[in-house]
Design a protein around this motif. Sequence first.
Motif, PDB file in Angstrom:
ATOM      1  N   ASN A  35       0.807  -1.211   0.000  1.00 32.73           N
ATOM      2  CA  ASN A  35       0.000   0.000   0.000  1.00 32.73           C
ATOM      3  C   ASN A  35       0.847   1.270   0.000  1.00 32.73           C
ATOM      4  O   ASN A  35       1.989   1.256   0.449  1.00 32.73           O
ATOM      5  CB  ASN A  35      -0.859   0.053   1.263  1.00 32.73           C
ATOM      6  N   TRP A  36       0.247   2.336  -0.437  1.00 30.82           N
ATOM      7  CA  TRP A  36       0.736   3.691  -0.189  1.00 30.82           C
ATOM      8  C   TRP A  36      -0.341   4.423   0.617  1.00 30.82           C
ATOM      9  O   TRP A  36      -1.527   4.358   0.298  1.00 30.82           O
ATOM     10  CB  TRP A  36       1.027   4.436  -1.470  1.00 30.82           C
ATOM     11  N   VAL A  37       0.114   5.103   1.658  1.00 31.55           N
ATOM     12  CA  VAL A  37      -0.749   5.901   2.528  1.00 31.55           C
ATOM     13  C   VAL A  37      -0.070   7.259   2.684  1.00 31.55           C
ATOM     14  O   VAL A  37       1.153   7.322   2.805  1.00 31.55           O
ATOM     15  CB  VAL A  37      -0.922   5.225   3.909  1.00 31.55           C
ATOM     16  N   ARG A  38      -0.831   8.329   2.681  1.00 32.39           N
ATOM     17  CA  ARG A  38      -0.218   9.650   2.827  1.00 32.39           C
ATOM     18  C   ARG A  38      -0.842  10.410   3.986  1.00 32.39           C
ATOM     19  O   ARG A  38      -1.937  10.093   4.461  1.00 32.39           O
ATOM     20  CB  ARG A  38      -0.334  10.451   1.533  1.00 32.39           C
ATOM     21  N   GLN A  39      -0.108  11.434   4.401  1.00 30.70           N
ATOM     22  CA  GLN A  39      -0.551  12.270   5.516  1.00 30.70           C
ATOM     23  C   GLN A  39      -0.129  13.705   5.247  1.00 30.70           C
ATOM     24  O   GLN A  39       1.069  14.009   5.254  1.00 30.70           O
ATOM     25  CB  GLN A  39       0.040  11.764   6.832  1.00 30.70           C
ATOM     26  N   ALA A  40      -1.093  14.552   4.980  1.00 27.48           N
ATOM     27  CA  ALA A  40      -0.812  15.968   4.788  1.00 27.48           C
ATOM     28  C   ALA A  40      -0.352  16.571   6.110  1.00 27.48           C
ATOM     29  O   ALA A  40      -0.704  16.055   7.188  1.00 27.48           O
ATOM     30  CB  ALA A  40      -2.048  16.681   4.266  1.00 27.48           C
ATOM     31  N   PRO A  41       0.420  17.633   6.070  1.00 27.50           N
ATOM     32  CA  PRO A  41       0.940  18.234   7.306  1.00 27.50           C
ATOM     33  C   PRO A  41      -0.169  18.558   8.290  1.00 27.50           C
ATOM     34  O   PRO A  41      -1.130  19.260   7.952  1.00 27.50           O
ATOM     35  CB  PRO A  41       1.641  19.503   6.802  1.00 27.50           C
ATOM     36  N   GLY A  42      -0.044  18.011   9.500  1.00 26.34           N
ATOM     37  CA  GLY A  42      -1.015  18.280  10.553  1.00 26.34           C
ATOM     38  C   GLY A  42      -2.360  17.606  10.379  1.00 26.34           C
ATOM     39  O   GLY A  42      -3.289  17.877  11.147  1.00 26.34           O
ATOM     40  N   GLU A  46      -4.494   9.148   4.996  1.00 26.15           N
ATOM     41  CA  GLU A  46      -5.309   8.932   3.803  1.00 26.15           C
ATOM     42  C   GLU A  46      -4.737   7.762   3.016  1.00 26.15           C
ATOM     43  O   GLU A  46      -3.588   7.830   2.553  1.00 26.15           O
ATOM     44  CB  GLU A  46      -5.372  10.188   2.927  1.00 26.15           C
ATOM     45  N   TRP A  47      -5.517   6.724   2.839  1.00 29.49           N
ATOM     46  CA  TRP A  47      -5.093   5.615   1.994  1.00 29.49           C
ATOM     47  C   TRP A  47      -5.070   6.088   0.552  1.00 29.49           C
ATOM     48  O   TRP A  47      -5.990   6.764   0.094  1.00 29.49           O
ATOM     49  CB  TRP A  47      -6.052   4.436   2.169  1.00 29.49           C
ATOM     50  N   VAL A  48      -4.003   5.677  -0.174  1.00 27.45           N
ATOM     51  CA  VAL A  48      -3.809   6.143  -1.546  1.00 27.45           C
ATOM     52  C   VAL A  48      -4.016   5.022  -2.568  1.00 27.45           C
ATOM     53  O   VAL A  48      -4.751   5.199  -3.551  1.00 27.45           O
ATOM     54  CB  VAL A  48      -2.393   6.740  -1.712  1.00 27.45           C
TER      55      VAL A  48
ATOM     56  N   ASN B  92     -13.013  -3.086   3.884  1.00 31.24           N
ATOM     57  CA  ASN B  92     -14.075  -3.914   3.314  1.00 31.24           C
ATOM     58  C   ASN B  92     -14.358  -3.573   1.865  1.00 31.24           C
ATOM     59  O   ASN B  92     -14.672  -4.456   1.050  1.00 31.24           O
ATOM     60  CB  ASN B  92     -15.357  -3.738   4.136  1.00 31.24           C
ATOM     61  N   SER B  93     -14.282  -2.308   1.531  1.00 25.66           N
ATOM     62  CA  SER B  93     -14.595  -1.898   0.167  1.00 25.66           C
ATOM     63  C   SER B  93     -13.727  -0.705  -0.214  1.00 25.66           C
ATOM     64  O   SER B  93     -13.343   0.100   0.646  1.00 25.66           O
ATOM     65  CB  SER B  93     -16.078  -1.551   0.039  1.00 25.66           C
ATOM     66  N   PHE B  94     -13.447  -0.609  -1.506  1.00 30.18           N
ATOM     67  CA  PHE B  94     -12.618   0.491  -1.987  1.00 30.18           C
ATOM     68  C   PHE B  94     -13.460   1.720  -2.248  1.00 30.18           C
ATOM     69  O   PHE B  94     -14.594   1.626  -2.714  1.00 30.18           O
ATOM     70  CB  PHE B  94     -11.879   0.068  -3.258  1.00 30.18           C
ATOM     71  N   PRO B  95     -12.935   2.914  -1.947  1.00 29.99           N
ATOM     72  CA  PRO B  95     -11.595   3.159  -1.400  1.00 29.99           C
ATOM     73  C   PRO B  95     -11.528   2.883   0.102  1.00 29.99           C
ATOM     74  O   PRO B  95     -12.466   3.178   0.845  1.00 29.99           O
ATOM     75  CB  PRO B  95     -11.387   4.650  -1.672  1.00 29.99           C
ATOM     76  N   TRP B  96     -10.438   2.245   0.527  1.00 26.10           N
ATOM     77  CA  TRP B  96     -10.241   2.072   1.961  1.00 26.10           C
ATOM     78  C   TRP B  96     -10.184   3.446   2.613  1.00 26.10           C
ATOM     79  O   TRP B  96      -9.676   4.396   2.023  1.00 26.10           O
ATOM     80  CB  TRP B  96      -8.953   1.289   2.220  1.00 26.10           C
ATOM     81  N   GLU B  97     -10.707   3.534   3.831  1.00 29.20           N
ATOM     82  CA  GLU B  97     -10.826   4.836   4.491  1.00 29.20           C
ATOM     83  C   GLU B  97     -10.336   4.751   5.930  1.00 29.20           C
ATOM     84  O   GLU B  97     -10.628   3.769   6.644  1.00 29.20           O
ATOM     85  CB  GLU B  97     -12.286   5.305   4.501  1.00 29.20           C
TER      86      GLU B  97
END
Lengths: 122, 107
Positions: A35-42, A46-48, B92-97
């Motif tokens: 996976n790639w996940v990101r986090q904006a400053p502060g 967010e899953w990407v 469970n479903s896309f987009p993962w949250e």
Amino acid sequence: EVQLVESGGGLVQPGGSLRLSCAASEFSVNSHYMNWVRQAPGKGLEWVSVLYRGGNTYYAGSVKGRFTISRDISKNTLYLQMNSLRPEDTATYYCARGGYNNGSPTYGMDVWGQGTAVTVSS
Amino acid sequence: DTQMTQSPSSVSASVGDSVTITCRASQVINNLLAWYQQKPGKAPNLLIYTASSLQSGVPSRFSGSGSGTDFTLTITNLQPEDFATYYCQQANSFPWEFGQGTKVEMK
């Protein structure tokens, strides 16, 4: 030691491109969903995107059509190609391994890199 | 899309206290819910997967429960190293949250 190390972040102008890399150690990137996940400053997480072992890929709506996840098995590395970058893409980007338990996916991300910072600004 | 709503957004507690964080999904997510802990400047750390399974190496004072759309993370006997931000995430479903996060602060 099982480890992920990201690289490739930096400053880029709006509309530009960047490719992030995530090198894996002590496991194969094609043996796990990645996976790639990101986090904006502060801000929050967010899953990407995710790349499954079989090659299927999925994306967040905010990056679909602009970002591409891929892997190079020979280099044991995960990538995120980011095109048409926008200021709202500014974030720390983490790669994360999808976990397995007794051969079944856990749907939890059990190994994370340290993150690489991307800034989109003119 | 499945929206994840965490509450509270922050909680003040003391060492030794118990803390409960709630995560509500906008639709049934078949227990495909994970909980993470994140400390400032660090990557997240997986605590719980499939709603109630404790990740290897995570102290037993962390526990998860729930089903359907409502889930909780409970920390009993809060320790100094537990002051952090906690996130739930549905797969469970896309987009993962992810949920928006809950900051556990020292009282």
